[in-house]
Enzyme design. Structure first.
Site, short mmCIF file in Angstrom:
data_model
loop_
_atom_site.label_atom_id
_atom_site.label_comp_id
_atom_site.label_asym_id
_atom_site.label_seq_id
_atom_site.Cartn_x
_atom_site.Cartn_y
_atom_site.Cartn_z
N LYS A 291 -6.60 35.34 12.49
CA LYS A 291 -5.46 35.08 13.37
C LYS A 291 -5.94 34.78 14.78
O LYS A 291 -6.99 35.26 15.19
CB LYS A 291 -4.57 36.34 13.43
N ARG A 365 1.26 39.54 -0.03
CA ARG A 365 1.76 39.23 -1.37
C ARG A 365 0.74 39.57 -2.46
O ARG A 365 1.10 39.89 -3.58
CB ARG A 365 2.20 37.76 -1.43
N1 BES Z 1 1.52 40.26 8.40
C1 BES Z 1 1.74 38.87 8.50
C2 BES Z 1 3.19 38.51 8.81
C3 BES Z 1 3.73 38.96 10.14
C4 BES Z 1 3.74 38.09 11.21
C5 BES Z 1 4.27 40.20 10.29
C6 BES Z 1 4.28 38.49 12.42
C7 BES Z 1 4.81 40.60 11.51
C8 BES Z 1 4.81 39.74 12.57
C9 BES Z 1 1.34 38.21 7.19
O1 BES Z 1 0.30 38.81 6.51
C10 BES Z 1 0.90 36.83 7.53
O2 BES Z 1 -0.07 36.71 8.21
N2 BES Z 1 1.63 35.84 7.03
C11 BES Z 1 1.30 34.48 7.28
C12 BES Z 1 1.41 33.73 5.98
C13 BES Z 1 0.84 32.35 6.03
C14 BES Z 1 -0.66 32.41 6.19
C15 BES Z 1 1.19 31.63 4.75
C16 BES Z 1 2.28 33.95 8.32
O3 BES Z 1 3.44 34.38 8.31
O4 BES Z 1 1.88 33.16 9.14
MN MN Z 2 -1.59 38.17 7.20
#
Ligand code: BES
Ligand code: MN
Ligand code: ZN
Length: 513
Positions: A291, A365
């Site tokens: 990230k 997931r």
């Molecule tokens: N934990 C995150 C989602 C999240 C984002 C929770 C902001 C709380 C606040 C999740 O694991 C994630 O990173 N999801 C990605 C998925 C994508 C890579 C398909 C996302 O939402 O960008």
């Molecule tokens: Mn994630």
């Protein structure tokens, strides 16, 4: 885990006549009364105030206060009353039923660190169930008073060098017409307050303190309440075949864990359990698909789903809910490393289905898929509800107002939606369908685990659905509500403990007895 409740709160229920008795005794402290529209006071309130009612009228005229909900009138050293302060809280009717939880929270926000408080709970319009309303006020107060200041070495309360043993303690007497029934209802409110406090604490803890093993240890503490707790370590998970979950944790120095909690409160041990499954990513760096740095610290809260499940199990056990319930949480840390999982890897899930890894930041997931499969296979539950801070996309769609609901079952969806409206923990149903499911087709494996740029929350839910084996199921995407949501009358904490009241309500409305 004591200490996170910044101020010690002691709340008791008394009869209305006792509230009046303190008058004139030089008791000090604060008297709180309620006013409806046009400054309407309950009969008992008027009796207790005596000539003080006139004082309220004059102060209200000057302050242009008419009992509007959300407003209050603060009178210092009220003449003729044996209190140091008189606080009049407006609760003029707005649309819908009065929200006593928020009322309690709002009052707590006003009385803050005052040592002695008497609330005359005698609204101009008496609620149909005074005991329950009083217990709601108490719960609202407790939730509002929550503060996570475990790591602040300079606490405000320490400045109070008063020799009194009551320093840092707030004693609140809630005087109402039926204290006996309020005391009965308070047991439930206390169980909920403790469950929500636990959930908030877990979300707020930093990720160097709360990692899979230490989280599992906190869940183990539920044994004291009669919950059976089983911790599956990596060795056990390997043996069982949780390869999809283990893949997420393989770049971390912390061992992954799955915790299964069981509360057997139903009359028959054989009655099918309800199952609650939580995403417990103790820190989500994104892994190899790392990230960006901005706000990455928030990803300590990526275990809010698991925290809610533990908080719920606590509440159910503490109030001895007449239901059989399973709580299952997948605990991992998602880190980049030489051993970390790569985009392009293909893993075999516990269900036997193979999965092509696309973006290692879509880790939730993968964790949930194996836990959902395990729970339906092993426990044959009536339904499964999972909670997860699963996608940023749900924040884009629904903001922080509603959690996303995805389900294969209309009855369960309706019941959850109703519980959301009743508790204020609102959810909004989103669509599922074959066209979305198709976006998970993979060139190399049974499926890929990310569906592309569009409909990100829905394709995440479609992925989960492939691991529920047709069992009635609902997925709540709580990325917008579980952490960092706006503060309210009943929550000023970063970790909100969202979902504990919602699910407790779902259970008590439909699955107990
Ligand atoms: N934990 C995150 C989602 C999240 C984002 C929770 C902001 C709380 C606040 C999740 O694991 C994630 O990173 N999801 C990605 C998925 C994508 C890579 C398909 C996302 O939402 O960008
Ligand atoms: Mn994630
Ligand atoms: Zn995540």
């Amino acid at each position: 885990m004591a200490g996170q409740m910044a101020r010690q709160l002691q709340i008791e229920f008394t009869a209305l006549k006792d509230a009046g008795a303190r008058k004139g005794r030089g008791a000090g402290g604060t008297l709180v009364v309620l006013a409806g529209s046009d400054l309407a006071l309950g009969a008992e309130t008027r009796r207790i105030l005596g000539t003080g009612a006139d004082l309220v009228k004059r102060a209200a005229a000057t302050a242009k206060f008419q009992g509007q909900s959300g407003q209050s009138l603060d009178i210092l050293s009220p003449a003729g009353l044996g209190f140091d302060r008189l606080l009049v809280i407006g609760m003029a009717k707005k649309e819908g039923a009065p929200d006593f939880l928020s009322l309690g929270g709002a009052i707590m926000g006003k009385i803050d660190s005052i040592a002695q408080v008497t609330l005359v709970f005698d609204p101009a319009e008496t609620p149909s169930d005074v005991g329950r309303a009083g217990a709601d006020v108490m719960l609202g107060m407790k939730l509002r008073a929550y503060k996570f200041d475990l790591y602040k070495t300079k606490k405000k309360d320490d400045d109070d060098k008063s020799s009194s043993k009551a320093a840092g303690k707030t004693q609140i007497a809630i005087a109402l017409s039926d204290p006996a029934s309020a005391k009965r209802e308070a047991k439930r409110a206390e169980a909920l307050a403790d469950g929500i406090t636990l959930a908030r604490n877990l979300v707020n803890e930093p990720p160097n303190v709360l990692f899979p093993a230490s989280f599992a240890q906190r869940a183990k503490e539920l044994q004291k309440l009669g919950v059976e707790v089983q911790v599956l370590d990596e060795k056990a998970l390997h043996k069982l075949g949780f390869r999809m979950l283990l893949g997420v944790g393989q770049g971390s120095d912390h061992e992954s864990k799955v915790v299964i909690m069981r509360w057997n409160g139903a009359k028959s041990a054989k009655s099918k359990p309800l199952a609650f499954v939580g995403k417990g990513v103790c820190f989500d760096s994104g892994g190899i698909s790392i990230k960006p740095a901005a706000s990455m610290e928030d990803m300590k809260g990526d275990m809010a789903g698991a925290a809610c499940v533990v908080g719920l199990m606590h509440a159910l056990a503490a109030r001895k809910a007449k239901v059989n319930a399973i709580g299952a949480i997948g605990l991992v840390e998602n880190m980049p490393d030489g051993k970390a999982q790569r985009p392009g890897d293909i893993v075999t899930s516990l269900s036997g289905q193979t999965v092509e890894i696309i973006n290692t930041d879509a880790e939730g997931r993968l964790v949930l898929g194996d836990v959902l499969w395990y729970v339906q296979d092993k426990y044959k539950p009536q339904f499964m509800v999972n909670l997860a801070t699963l996608t940023g996309a749900i924040l884009v769609a629904l903001g922080t107002e509603h959690a996303g609901l995805f389900s294969n079952n209309d009855e369960l969806s309706a019941r959850l939606t109703d519980a959301g409206l009743a508790t204020g923990e609102k959810i909004w149903r989103m669509p599922l369908g074959p066209a979305y499911d198709k976006l998970l087709d993979s060139k190399f494996a049974d499926m890929k685990h990310v569906g592309g740029r569009f409909a990100g929350s829905i394709t995440a839910a479609q992925f989960l659905q492939r691991f529920v084996n047709g069992v009635p199921w609902a997925h709540l995407d709580i990325a917008g509500t579980g952490m960092s949501s706006p503060s309210s009358d009943i929550n000023q904490s970063w970790g909100s403990g969202w979902g504990v009241r919602l699910l407790d309500r779902l259970i008590s409305d439909h699955y107990e007895g």
